[in-house]
Design a protein around this motif. Structure first.
Motif, PDB file in Angstrom:
ATOM      1  N   ILE A 408      -8.688  41.231  22.856  1.00  0.00           N
ATOM      2  CA  ILE A 408      -9.138  39.848  22.874  1.00  0.00           C
ATOM      3  C   ILE A 408      -8.554  39.152  21.645  1.00  0.00           C
ATOM      4  N   ASP A 409      -7.431  38.465  21.859  1.00  0.00           N
ATOM      5  CA  ASP A 409      -6.732  37.768  20.770  1.00  0.00           C
ATOM      6  C   ASP A 409      -7.281  36.346  20.719  1.00  0.00           C
ATOM      7  N   THR A 410      -8.050  36.046  19.687  1.00  0.00           N
ATOM      8  CA  THR A 410      -8.734  34.751  19.622  1.00  0.00           C
ATOM      9  C   THR A 410      -8.012  33.830  18.644  1.00  0.00           C
ATOM     10  N   TRP A 411      -7.522  32.713  19.147  1.00  0.00           N
ATOM     11  CA  TRP A 411      -6.911  31.721  18.251  1.00  0.00           C
ATOM     12  C   TRP A 411      -7.942  30.654  17.896  1.00  0.00           C
ATOM     13  N   GLN A 413      -9.606  28.245  14.099  1.00  0.00           N
ATOM     14  CA  GLN A 413      -9.456  27.829  12.702  1.00  0.00           C
ATOM     15  C   GLN A 413     -10.831  27.570  12.094  1.00  0.00           C
ATOM     16  N   THR A 414     -10.887  27.536  10.767  1.00  0.00           N
ATOM     17  CA  THR A 414     -12.122  27.150  10.094  1.00  0.00           C
ATOM     18  C   THR A 414     -12.630  25.832  10.684  1.00  0.00           C
ATOM     19  N   GLU A 415     -11.701  24.919  10.935  1.00  0.00           N
ATOM     20  CA  GLU A 415     -12.035  23.595  11.430  1.00  0.00           C
ATOM     21  C   GLU A 415     -12.623  23.614  12.838  1.00  0.00           C
ATOM     22  N   GLY A 497      -2.019  21.831  13.150  1.00  0.00           N
ATOM     23  CA  GLY A 497      -1.131  22.380  12.114  1.00  0.00           C
ATOM     24  C   GLY A 497      -0.395  23.619  12.583  1.00  0.00           C
ATOM     25  N   ASP A 498      -0.679  24.068  13.798  1.00  0.00           N
ATOM     26  CA  ASP A 498       0.005  25.229  14.356  1.00  0.00           C
ATOM     27  C   ASP A 498       1.044  24.791  15.386  1.00  0.00           C
ATOM     28  N   GLY A 499       2.060  25.615  15.524  1.00  0.00           N
ATOM     29  CA  GLY A 499       3.005  25.453  16.620  1.00  0.00           C
ATOM     30  C   GLY A 499       2.602  26.385  17.748  1.00  0.00           C
ATOM     31  N   HIS A 523      -5.294  35.652   5.475  1.00  0.00           N
ATOM     32  CA  HIS A 523      -5.974  34.666   4.627  1.00  0.00           C
ATOM     33  C   HIS A 523      -5.107  33.431   4.538  1.00  0.00           C
ATOM     34  N   ARG A 524      -5.766  32.322   4.705  1.00  0.00           N
ATOM     35  CA  ARG A 524      -5.045  31.074   4.737  1.00  0.00           C
ATOM     36  C   ARG A 524      -4.838  30.567   3.315  1.00  0.00           C
ATOM     37  N   MET A 525      -3.631  30.145   3.017  1.00  0.00           N
ATOM     38  CA  MET A 525      -3.292  29.783   1.651  1.00  0.00           C
ATOM     39  C   MET A 525      -2.397  28.561   1.678  1.00  0.00           C
TER      40      MET A 525
HETATM   41  C1  WTA Z   1      -3.941  31.260  12.292  1.00  0.00           C
HETATM   42  C2  WTA Z   1      -9.263  31.844  11.007  1.00  0.00           C
HETATM   43  C3  WTA Z   1      -2.246  33.168  15.882  1.00  0.00           C
HETATM   44  C4  WTA Z   1      -3.462  29.886  12.703  1.00  0.00           C
HETATM   45  C5  WTA Z   1     -10.090  31.993  12.284  1.00  0.00           C
HETATM   46  C6  WTA Z   1      -4.629  29.003  12.312  1.00  0.00           C
HETATM   47  C7  WTA Z   1      -3.905  32.546  14.448  1.00  0.00           C
HETATM   48  C8  WTA Z   1      -5.116  29.644  11.057  1.00  0.00           C
HETATM   49  C9  WTA Z   1      -4.871  33.211  15.227  1.00  0.00           C
HETATM   50  C10 WTA Z   1      -6.570  29.372  10.770  1.00  0.00           C
HETATM   51  C11 WTA Z   1      -4.405  33.911  16.400  1.00  0.00           C
HETATM   52  C12 WTA Z   1      -5.867  32.262  13.559  1.00  0.00           C
HETATM   53  N1  WTA Z   1      -3.097  33.852  16.672  1.00  0.00           N
HETATM   54  N2  WTA Z   1      -2.612  32.525  14.777  1.00  0.00           N
HETATM   55  N3  WTA Z   1      -5.223  34.603  17.174  1.00  0.00           N
HETATM   56  N4  WTA Z   1      -6.076  33.013  14.658  1.00  0.00           N
HETATM   57  N5  WTA Z   1      -4.563  31.988  13.404  1.00  0.00           N
HETATM   58  O1  WTA Z   1      -8.941  28.662   9.067  1.00  0.00           O
HETATM   59  O2  WTA Z   1      -2.305  29.566  11.970  1.00  0.00           O
HETATM   60  O3  WTA Z   1      -8.723  31.018   8.170  1.00  0.00           O
HETATM   61  O4  WTA Z   1      -4.260  27.654  12.099  1.00  0.00           O
HETATM   62  O5  WTA Z   1      -9.354  30.553  10.538  1.00  0.00           O
HETATM   63  O6  WTA Z   1      -4.910  31.051  11.268  1.00  0.00           O
HETATM   64  O7  WTA Z   1      -7.034  30.137   9.698  1.00  0.00           O
HETATM   65  P1  WTA Z   1      -8.560  30.071   9.275  1.00  0.00           P
END
Ligand code: WTA
Length: 647
Positions: A408-411, A413-415, A497-499, A523-525
């Motif tokens: 389960i690949d979940t995409w 963001q914090t937002e 902000g993602d492609g 970790h987002r930086m």
């Molecule tokens: C990336 C984490 C590809 C993406 C939950 C996003 C992902 C950023 C995936 C948010 C995924 C998170 N596949 N990229 N399954 N999940 N990302 O805010 O670039 O720490 O915009 O939230 O992580 O990171 P954040």
């Protein structure tokens, strides 16, 4: 990218929460009959006053705002604890696995969590916290971290969790930004056998934080700390005196629940604000759809509570759904690269949810560590935080899950609060590396640089065309920044902000950030944050930071540094600067490479051409890769950069 196809396994097709047709019908309704759909879905929560309105959001400048269930009243901690007491008071709610395999796990039933949270809430109240006050949490991965979140939610205080790996400077900045009046920390944290001086870091941070009146300290390791009279309180002493009852505060659905700071394209982290009703609904619904939790399952999200994944998928989502959530204090490879799988066996875990970076690190150690364990209990494998490369996906699926567990690949963001694009195990045929399809109500679009919506198979910028319940509501203290950051690049839409790429079957593939945010070990930086830290050093005149592909971390940090005149470019200075960034921000921001550069490639108007810096960091230094450099103020700087490339 691989286009292989993994259909829903036999074992999952039967008895799953949803099959493909059900998911498709549910999604269609969430789009075509949205308000009715969401008012119905809202019934999964316990409301003091049920909402009569669902989505009242607008992404347009004239009436901009994000608003859901606005006339509803509820309490998040009552939803995560009290409402389960009638049916599962004696079920384990939080199962804690310590850093050391020789220490004892701890188990807290829903009844015990109720008591611990009520006492904690009363301690916070006695320390002066009221509804709406901000409370900063700087804690290790101990059960008290979950209790602290829930205690804040119980009294309506707004928590702001700061990851325990952040420096005192980073902590102070986050306390000041939201004017916290209270900090909750522990004597020390423990990770991989080492202790982290959390209380000492808080003491250092508070030198610059006049808003903080009290510090509540959890005794976690028993390590020595200095307690400041009149300011610092031991949780265990205060809790023993406090009442074991605390009525949950009635909260409007749009009252703030928490702030979580995250990196963006500028140097200053944003305080992402989530509110009560929509967020909890989103965390709970997506937890159910992604993980198909069954009563009795042991569910393990191996994130840290300092990140949004820990908020939504260790605490709020699973507890709202009455699950048993496993919390792990340590790291994946301590004391051995078999540790995760040993914990799976020890507690007979059904679901594990982790980040690709951990998988890549463990994969490198060889399959023997995995094979040394049984893992027969596993049913489902989740991933989050960064794109998962098909190789890691296949390893997770084939070696760890022995082919029987969906990935389960979940995409998200914090937002976004919780998962936005993700499979449902009984419904979604998988492709390695694709997060697959949108969750209910989520309308992803791919737009080109001009904002033109691309149909069918396409690649471009990922935007979301309408609001969803778990969407962030504002940037704390700066509503205009919220609008400017997310809604002006492509007006009327939320810019992620993602492609992303959408293939001919409609699957979404996240290709990574298109802005100056990098993703280091999940970790987002913000590259600007690292640059700001570097230029604070007295020897540094200018810095430019980019990401480069890294086998384990996903992306590494590559810094170009121009020194002040008279400064000597030595290896010692390079080491000093690496250490400097670690102290300014924290170990997660450690640069992998620092290249001293007499000049940076700038346009005549003074803008740094990051495209060129990225290419050089990636090792792509042919004239073709570097592209047109004739618009640079001084094209010769590029030759110097190429000649002195690090790594
Ligand atoms: C990336 C984490 C590809 C993406 C939950 C996003 C992902 C950023 C995936 C948010 C995924 C998170 N596949 N990229 N399954 N999940 N990302 O805010 O670039 O720490 O915009 O939230 O992580 O990171 P954040």
């Amino acid at each position: 990218m691989s286009d292989d196809f993994f259909p829903v396994p036999e074992s999952w097709a039967k008895g799953a929460l949803m099959d493909r047709a059900a998911r498709e019908a549910d999604y269609a309704r969430s789009i075509n009959d949205a308000d009715a759909y969401w008012l119905e879905r809202a019934q999964r929560l316990d409301w003091i006053t049920p909402p009569t309105k669902a989505n009242e959001s607008s992404f347009d400048e004239a009436d901009f705002g994000v608003k859901w269930f606005a006339d509803g009243v509820l309490n998040v901690s009552a939803n995560c604890i009290d409402r389960h007491l009638a049916t599962r008071a004696d079920q384990v709610a939080i199962l804690w696995e310590p850093d050391s395999p020789d220490a004892q796990p701890r188990r807290y039933t829903y009844a015990q969590v109720h008591e611990a949270v009520c006492r904690f809430a009363n301690v916070l109240k006695a320390a002066g916290a009221k509804k709406g006050d901000r409370v900063t949490l700087y804690l290790p991965m101990i059960p008290e971290a979950a209790f602290a979140l829930l205690a804040c939610a119980r009294i309506g205080a707004v928590h702001s969790v700061v990851f325990g790996g952040f420096s005192p400077e980073a902590l102070a900045g986050r306390i000041q930004d939201c004017d916290s009046t209270l900090v909750v920390t522990a004597d020390e944290g423990r990770r991989a056998g080492k202790s982290v001086p959390l209380k000492a870091n808080v003491d250092a941070a508070l030198k610059d934080c006049p808003s903080v009146k009290k510090v509540v300290v959890v005794q976690a390791t028993g390590g020595a700390v200095t307690m400041q009279d009149g300011r610092d309180l031991w949780l265990h002493e205060e809790a023993a005196r406090a009442s074991a009852d605390c009525a949950p505060e009635p909260m409007n659905a749009e009252d703030p629940l928490f702030i979580l700071y995250t990196s963006g394209s500028t140097g200053k982290p944003k305080g992402v604000l989530h509110t009560t009703g929509g967020y909890l609904l989103w965390a709970s619904l997506t937890h159910e759809l992604c993980f198909d939790y069954r009563p009795g399952d042991i569910y393990w999200c191996a994130a840290d509570i300092g990140w949004v994944t820990g908020h939504s998928y260790i605490v709020y989502g699973p507890l709202a759904n009455g699950a048993t959530t496993l919390m792990y204090e340590g790291v994946p490879n301590y004391p051995t690269p078999a540790r995760i799988w040993q914990v799976v066996d020890r507690h007979q875990v059904q679901t594990i949810f982790t980040a690709p970076t951990a998988l890549r690190a463990l994969m490198k150690e060889g399959d023997g560590f995995v094979h040394s364990t049984s893992r027969k209990s596993l049913r489902l494998l989740g991933t989050v935080g960064e794109p998962i490369n098909p190789e890691a996906w296949r390893w997770y699926h084939g070696v760890v899950g022995e082919g029987r567990c969906p990935i389960i690949d979940t995409w998200w963001q914090t937002e976004t609060g919780a998962a936005m694009i993700a499979p449902t195990p009984g419904a979604t045929d998988l492709k390695p590396g694709s997060a697959t399809f949108p969750m209910p109500g989520v309308v992803p679009q791919i737009v080109d640089g001009e904002g033109v919506v691309l149909e069918g198979a396409a690649e471009g910028n990922l935007v979301i065309a309408r609001s969803w319940p778990g969407q962030m509501r504002t940037v704390w203290g700066d509503h205009d920044r919220f609008f400017q950051t997310y809604f002006t690049t492509f007006p009327g839409k939320y810019t992620t902000g993602d492609g992303a790429r959408r293939d001919a079957d409609g699957y979404y593939w996240i290709t990574g950030r298109v802005d100056d945010v990098i993703n280091v070990s999940g970790h987002r930086m913000g590259t600007a944050e690292v640059e700001s830290a570097l230029v604070l050093h007295e020897s540094v005149a200018e810095a430019a930071v980019v990401g480069f592909p890294h086998d384990i971390k996903g992306q590494g940090i590559y810094a170009y540094v121009t020194l002040n005149s008279g400064e000597e470019a030595t290896d010692d200075l390079r080491k000093t600067l690496v250490k400097w960034v670690r102290t300014e921000i924290g170990p997660i921001a450690t640069p992998d490479a620092i290249q001293f550069a007499p000049g940076l490639p700038k346009t005549r108007s003074g803008k740094i051409m990051r495209r060129i810096l990225r290419k050089i960091a990636e090792g792509e230094v042919s004239a073709q890769a570097l592209g047109d450099t004739s618009t640079l103020a001084d094209p010769s700087v590029v030759d110097n950069l190429v000649a002195n490339r690090q790594g």
